[in-house]
Scaffold this active site. Structure first.
Site, PDB file in Angstrom:
ATOM      1  N   CYS A 170       0.840  -1.210   0.000  1.00 24.09           N
ATOM      2  CA  CYS A 170       0.000   0.000   0.000  1.00 24.09           C
ATOM      3  C   CYS A 170       0.872   1.256   0.000  1.00 24.09           C
ATOM      4  O   CYS A 170       2.100   1.181   0.011  1.00 24.09           O
ATOM      5  CB  CYS A 170      -0.922   0.011   1.215  1.00 24.09           C
TER       6      CYS A 170
ATOM      7  N   CYS B 122       3.490   1.593   2.672  1.00 25.40           N
ATOM      8  CA  CYS B 122       4.746   0.873   2.395  1.00 25.40           C
ATOM      9  C   CYS B 122       5.671   1.737   1.541  1.00 25.40           C
ATOM     10  O   CYS B 122       6.881   1.786   1.766  1.00 25.40           O
ATOM     11  CB  CYS B 122       4.454  -0.433   1.655  1.00 25.40           C
TER      12      CYS B 122
ATOM     13  N   ASP C 162     -11.315  11.636 -25.644  1.00 27.87           N
ATOM     14  CA  ASP C 162     -10.695  11.438 -26.949  1.00 27.87           C
ATOM     15  C   ASP C 162     -11.816  11.582 -27.978  1.00 27.87           C
ATOM     16  O   ASP C 162     -12.985  11.365 -27.641  1.00 27.87           O
ATOM     17  CB  ASP C 162     -10.073  10.033 -27.001  1.00 27.87           C
TER      18      ASP C 162
ATOM     19  N   ASP D 277     -10.057   5.254 -26.083  1.00 27.70           N
ATOM     20  CA  ASP D 277     -10.179   3.866 -26.540  1.00 27.70           C
ATOM     21  C   ASP D 277      -8.952   3.339 -27.261  1.00 27.70           C
ATOM     22  O   ASP D 277      -8.895   2.169 -27.604  1.00 27.70           O
ATOM     23  CB  ASP D 277     -11.392   3.733 -27.472  1.00 27.70           C
TER      24      ASP D 277
END
Length: 735
Positions: free
Chosen positions: A12, A15, A423, A620
């Site tokens: 996480c 860390c 986009d 995409d």
């Protein structure tokens, strides 16, 4: 000097901070940056003051494993298999433990047997819980280590809660062995919590592995081999052996290995995998070409100008990696509270126990009961459930509506978005050329379409395919064509009933000296509208067919829904600015960026973030991957490329951008639900802790029995679960 190390054992953001903080404390360290996604540490240090071995040693002492990239480390598959084994082992012991502890409560006959054989009942539970604790020992190692370092996290809460339940149960088991009649055993709480947390970690690992696959697929775009021309002899070489200046031969249907400039031949190249634009780009001598794109129909020779890490594709990969690493982890509300909650509860438990023992004149047994009662009532079962249960229900609700949410972080941030970047091609538009206009000059519109369809039926160009589709839809008559020929970069020609016809661009018409002011005005008008004109000519101009990537039917409504939420909408595309502005005005976009190169899209997102905006990117194509990774939330269209989907945080499986607003609604309602859950979880604890400490007992009130504390803890968990289940019924779609 700079050095990159692989760090094992991070789970996480806490860390990441721990590793960075540990390394930065060493002498001679200029900078240390950890990328959780790639599990890499990039350290800039003075090797005269500190060695790489000293850095590795410091990280190892912190409880993580530092390896140089050349050293053999566990593969993602090995790590996932280890987690799967831990999960299976935990469940094997936790499920019967839960049944043995809970079933007698509902079946009087079994309850009587348990009461008559308490020592056996307690011993079986103890035997079952020990393997679960051994399998989940990492939570205790990291959790208690973080408490010692004064930076408690969720592992600390897990360790404290399960330890409290286990220690108190062990204490009461010993009392049972000495003849005390008590049922105050909470082994099942410790075992089940650890098993469920392991399940969550396993699912996280699967999602993390998929993120890394996106980078691998980008790398796989480049062909493994290339054909180079040396002393007029064609020779196959490995991709990595290509050098700047090499002459490369590419045949139709082959991928372009590296960036370069065409020196011989003409062709059209499909750059959609990199740019997202559906219409192939015509290339001739002097044209630049991009590695990873696809040669459609002509044989060419080109000179390599950028190889290895300098290619456009490599730069996109680099941007994706950097964006994934630099994305600021969201500090979860539970983590923030737990940073204060755990030390406060521990302090209160110690103060209460010591006070009763030294100042209250009570026995050691009484003091221990007080100490454990406080820890049991404060056990973070409900806190641990508050976020994941809401996310689990919300993710399921999203999936039912075609929205794939890849994790709690994405779900959380989506509700805070105030700017969405779309986009153009394949997202706001359909992503494929479509005939929009048929205009007759010297003949009827029907004849224009008939002749053009007859010619283009023999062509493989996507614009020609769009004309043939239109002809088929309108059931036009198709004539026989003789002497068909593709004119690379200009159009096609052929004879129908002995008469010569051409379909092509304005360059072809100018070559035939048939261009006119009237045609020029029409071509310019169509171009401003984002359309590509295909001109039909014979001995004169017969007509024009306009082809365009048309706007999706739902785009305008989707933008309206987002505006209603107060969200700014931006469009970004590699297409011409003029075309982008036309599309933007058509659907109601607030701001348009046209002519943006693939690697620059992420920079536009970064600029918007730089002025304090929370940005979501919707795309995409592979060209969108860096921007999807850079954005606060990346949203991919399900019909797009695998890499865009895997780089994104949310995937719209139905490819319907109306679902962008649905995803944001779901996020906002889920975050509200999580905050309510946390309120329930802490409400029970805050009310129960004074009772557990014996505050009211001083004034003659009742002393909280640990059994009541466990009941309160259970009630808080039930209330959290019931509240999370409300998400199944909330309205997330708007009309």
């Amino acid at each position: 000097m700079k050095k990159e190390l692989k760090i094992e054992g991070m789970t996480c953001a806490a860390c990441v901070k721990a590793v960075e903080r540990t390394v930065k404390k060493l002498p001679g360290i200029n900078e240390a940056t950890v990328n959780l996604s790639t599990e890499r540490l990039l350290v800039d240090f003075n090797n005269k003051e500190v060695s790489i071995d000293r850095i590795k040693e410091a990280i190892d002492k912190k409880g993580y494993k530092a390896l140089e990239l050349e050293e053999k480390s566990k593969s993602p598959e090995e790590i996932l298999n280890e987690m799967k084994s831990r999960l299976i082992l935990s469940m094997i012991f936790a499920i019967p433990l839960l049944l043995i502890a809970m079933v007698p409560m509902f079946i009087p006959a079994l309850d009587k047997i348990a009461m008559n054989h308490l020592s056996v009942f307690a011993t079986i539970q103890l035997i079952l819980v020990i393997p679960v604790i051994i399998v989940g020992r990492s939570y205790f190692i990291h959790g208690f280590k973080n408490i010692v370092k004064l930076s408690p996290n969720m592992d600390s809460l897990i360790a404290m809660g399960t330890s409290a339940a286990f220690i108190y149960s062990l204490f009461n088991t010993i009392r049972i062995y000495t003849g005390v009649h008590t049922m105050n055993l909470y082994y099942e709480s410790a075992g089940v919590i650890l098993a469920l947390i392991t399940l969550g970690k396993y699912l996280e690992s699967i999602a993390k592995g998929r993120t890394k696959d996106a980078i691998k697929k980008l790398i796989d775009l480049s062909p493994k081999e290339a054909t180079i021309l040396k002393d007029n002899i064609e020779k196959k070489v490995k991709f990595e052996d290509i050098k700047v200046g090499d002459i490369i031969v590419v045949k139709p249907g082959e991928k372009i290995p590296v960036d370069g400039v065409v020196i011989l031949g003409e062709t059209s190249i499909d750059e959609s995998m990199l740019t997202g634009e559906s219409i192939p780009v015509e290339k001739e001598i002097g044209s630049n070409i991009i590695g990873g794109s696809l040669n459609k129909n002509g044989r060419i020779q080109y000179k390599a100008t950028r190889v290895g890490k300098d290619t456009t594709l490599s730069q996109i990969i680099k941007v994706v990696e950097e964006a994934q690493g630099s994305k600021a982890p969201i500090a979860k509300l539970a983590d923030i509270i737990s940073g204060y909650f755990v030390p406060i509860v521990m302090t209160l438990a110690i103060i209460a126990a010591l006070s009763w023992y030294f100042f209250g004149g009570e026995s050691l047994s009484f003091a221990i009961t007080i100490f454990v009662s406080v820890l049991v009532i404060a056990c973070p079962c409900a806190l641990g459930l508050a976020t994941p249960t809401a996310i689990m229900v919300a993710s399921g609700r999203g999936a039912e509506n075609g929205i794939l949410i890849k994790g709690g972080e994405a779900l959380e941030i989506a509700g805070k978005i105030n700017t969405i970047v779309f986009d153009k091609t394949g997202t706001l538009t359909k992503g494929e050329p479509t005939v929009t206009d048929v205009i007759g000059f010297a003949v009827s519109e029907k004849e224009v379409l008939e002749i053009a369809t007859s010619l283009e039926k023999h062509s493989e160009h996507p614009l020609g395919e769009a004309i043939v589709r239109k002809g088929n839809e309108d059931n036009v008559e198709v004539f026989d064509v003789e002497g068909f020929k593709a004119l690379v970069g200009r159009g096609v020609e052929g004879k129908i009933s002995g008469k010569e016809y051409f379909v092509g661009n304005d360059r072809l018409v100018k070559e035939k000296n048939l261009y006119s002011d009237e045609l020029d005005a029409l071509v310019n008008k169509l171009s401003r509208e984002g359309k590509t004109p295909m001109i039909l000519i014979s001995d004169k101009v017969l007509g024009v067919i306009a082809v365009s990537d048309v706007v999706k039917e739902t785009s305008k409504k989707a933008i309206e829904l987002l505006h209603r939420k107060g969200i700014e909408v931006v469009m970004i595309s590699g297409d011409k600015t003029e075309t982008c502005e036309y599309i933007g005005n058509l659907v109601g976009i607030d701001k348009v960026y046209g002519g943006v190169l693939p690697e620059k899209k992420a920079e536009v997102v970064k600029e918007l973030q730089g002025v304090g905006k929370k940005v979501a990117m919707v795309g995409d194509g592979i060209n969108d991957a860096p921007a999807l990774a850079q954005s606060d939330v990346g949203i991919a269209i399900g019909g797009g490329t695998d890499i865009a989907i895997e780089s994104a945080d949310i995937v719209l499986m139905r490819s319907d951008i109306l679902d962008v607003a649905v995803a944001i609604n779901l996020s906002r309602k889920t975050i509200r639900n999580i905050k309510e859950n946390l309120g329930w979880a802490f409400g029970y604890n805050i009310l129960g802790i004074p009772f557990a400490m014996g505050v009211f007992h001083i004034f003659g009130g009742p002393l909280l029995n640990p059994m009541i504390g466990a009941l309160a803890m259970s009630l808080s968990s039930v209330s959290v679960l019931l509240n999370a289940l409300r998400l199944k019924r909330v309205k997330i779609k708007e009309e």
